[in-house]
Design an enzyme around this catalytic site. Sequence first.
Site, PDB file in Angstrom:
ATOM      1  N   LYS A   1       3.119   6.628   5.121  1.00  0.00           N
ATOM      2  CA  LYS A   1       2.231   5.430   4.783  1.00  0.00           C
ATOM      3  C   LYS A   1       2.787   4.000   5.404  1.00  0.00           C
ATOM      4  O   LYS A   1       4.033   3.766   5.227  1.00  0.00           O
ATOM      5  CB  LYS A   1       2.251   5.666   3.358  1.00  0.00           C
ATOM      6  CG  LYS A   1       0.866   4.818   2.649  1.00  0.00           C
ATOM      7  CD  LYS A   1      -0.301   5.353   3.022  1.00  0.00           C
ATOM      8  CE  LYS A   1      -1.463   4.108   2.703  1.00  0.00           C
ATOM      9  NZ  LYS A   1      -1.706   3.254   3.724  1.00  0.00           N
TER      10      LYS A   1
ATOM     11  N   SER B   1       0.814  -1.164   0.174  1.00  0.00           N
ATOM     12  CA  SER B   1       0.086   0.242  -0.116  1.00  0.00           C
ATOM     13  C   SER B   1       0.742   1.410   0.135  1.00  0.00           C
ATOM     14  O   SER B   1       0.318   2.333  -0.015  1.00  0.00           O
ATOM     15  CB  SER B   1      -0.845  -0.091   1.174  1.00  0.00           C
ATOM     16  OG  SER B   1      -2.184  -0.688   0.808  1.00  0.00           O
TER      17      SER B   1
ATOM     18  N   LYS C   1      -0.059   3.673  -2.643  1.00  0.00           N
ATOM     19  CA  LYS C   1      -1.213   4.876  -2.491  1.00  0.00           C
ATOM     20  C   LYS C   1      -0.648   6.204  -2.475  1.00  0.00           C
ATOM     21  O   LYS C   1      -1.325   6.932  -2.581  1.00  0.00           O
ATOM     22  CB  LYS C   1      -2.156   4.395  -1.358  1.00  0.00           C
ATOM     23  CG  LYS C   1      -2.971   3.275  -1.752  1.00  0.00           C
ATOM     24  CD  LYS C   1      -4.042   3.132  -0.440  1.00  0.00           C
ATOM     25  CE  LYS C   1      -4.848   1.847  -0.640  1.00  0.00           C
ATOM     26  NZ  LYS C   1      -4.130   0.521  -0.194  1.00  0.00           N
TER      27      LYS C   1
ATOM     28  N   SER D   1      -6.101   3.510   4.126  1.00  0.00           N
ATOM     29  CA  SER D   1      -5.278   2.767   3.227  1.00  0.00           C
ATOM     30  C   SER D   1      -6.425   2.142   2.452  1.00  0.00           C
ATOM     31  O   SER D   1      -6.395   0.861   2.150  1.00  0.00           O
ATOM     32  CB  SER D   1      -4.356   1.984   3.785  1.00  0.00           C
ATOM     33  OG  SER D   1      -3.480   1.418   2.705  1.00  0.00           O
TER      34      SER D   1
END
Length: 258
Positions: free
Chosen positions: A223, A60, A63, A120
């Site tokens: 993140k 992720s 993203k 997320s």
Amino acid sequence: MKVRHTSPARLGLLVISLLWLVVALPLSVSAAPYAAFVMDARSGEVLHARNADTRLHPASLTKMMTLYVAFQAIENGEITLDTTVKISANAAAEQPSKLGLRSGQRIKFRYLIRAAAVKSANDAATAIGEILEGSEAAFARRMTRTAKSLGMSKTTFKNAHGLTEKGHLSTARDMSTLGRHLLYDYPDYYNLFSRKSTDAGVKTVPNTNRRLLSNYRGADGIKTGYTRAAGFNLVASAERGQERIIATVFGGRSTATR
């Protein structure tokens, strides 16, 4: 490693970052390939690198680029935060983590951004890609072009969310570069990554990175990511005084070691 003119604040950030990476290393070998990168965010100076240019699954962390392109699109006038987006069956069918959007549902673009950044949410990330480029595949090509323009020479995206897909690869160095660009290119949006929860339109969602935000002094993003192929990944940024460091790890064994 060569560090020049190291201030006490940066030295403290670096030492803690390296301790964290050393702890993560022996535990991560059995989970997924390990890589790490630490940089001075202001100067770009490399403070630590381990397998930093090895192409691995970003999970992720992907993203970050989905959101970078979204911010870029807003700045370019392609879309507004208040644009209403109709959710496709494809986006609604994405695997968790997700916001729980339904096919045909309508939601403002701002909430998709919040859900992708904080929760997320895979369904939100796919919806962002589809509204901007018509399909997730076309959006992934735009993500890759954008990555190359930022100097992320070893990154190729195949989707907007980061679930494992053949050829969807990046490096610890490239993801650190992206984190730096998010911070400095879009400072008005960067605060999203430090929110411990946010209103995502249909519900309030918690930050997947809230453990670091709560426990590491100066941390304000960025993140996390996890898939079985990737292990537990993280791009983190922290500021103390006049010093800011970005640290990236791929292949952590657990949330705690990440």
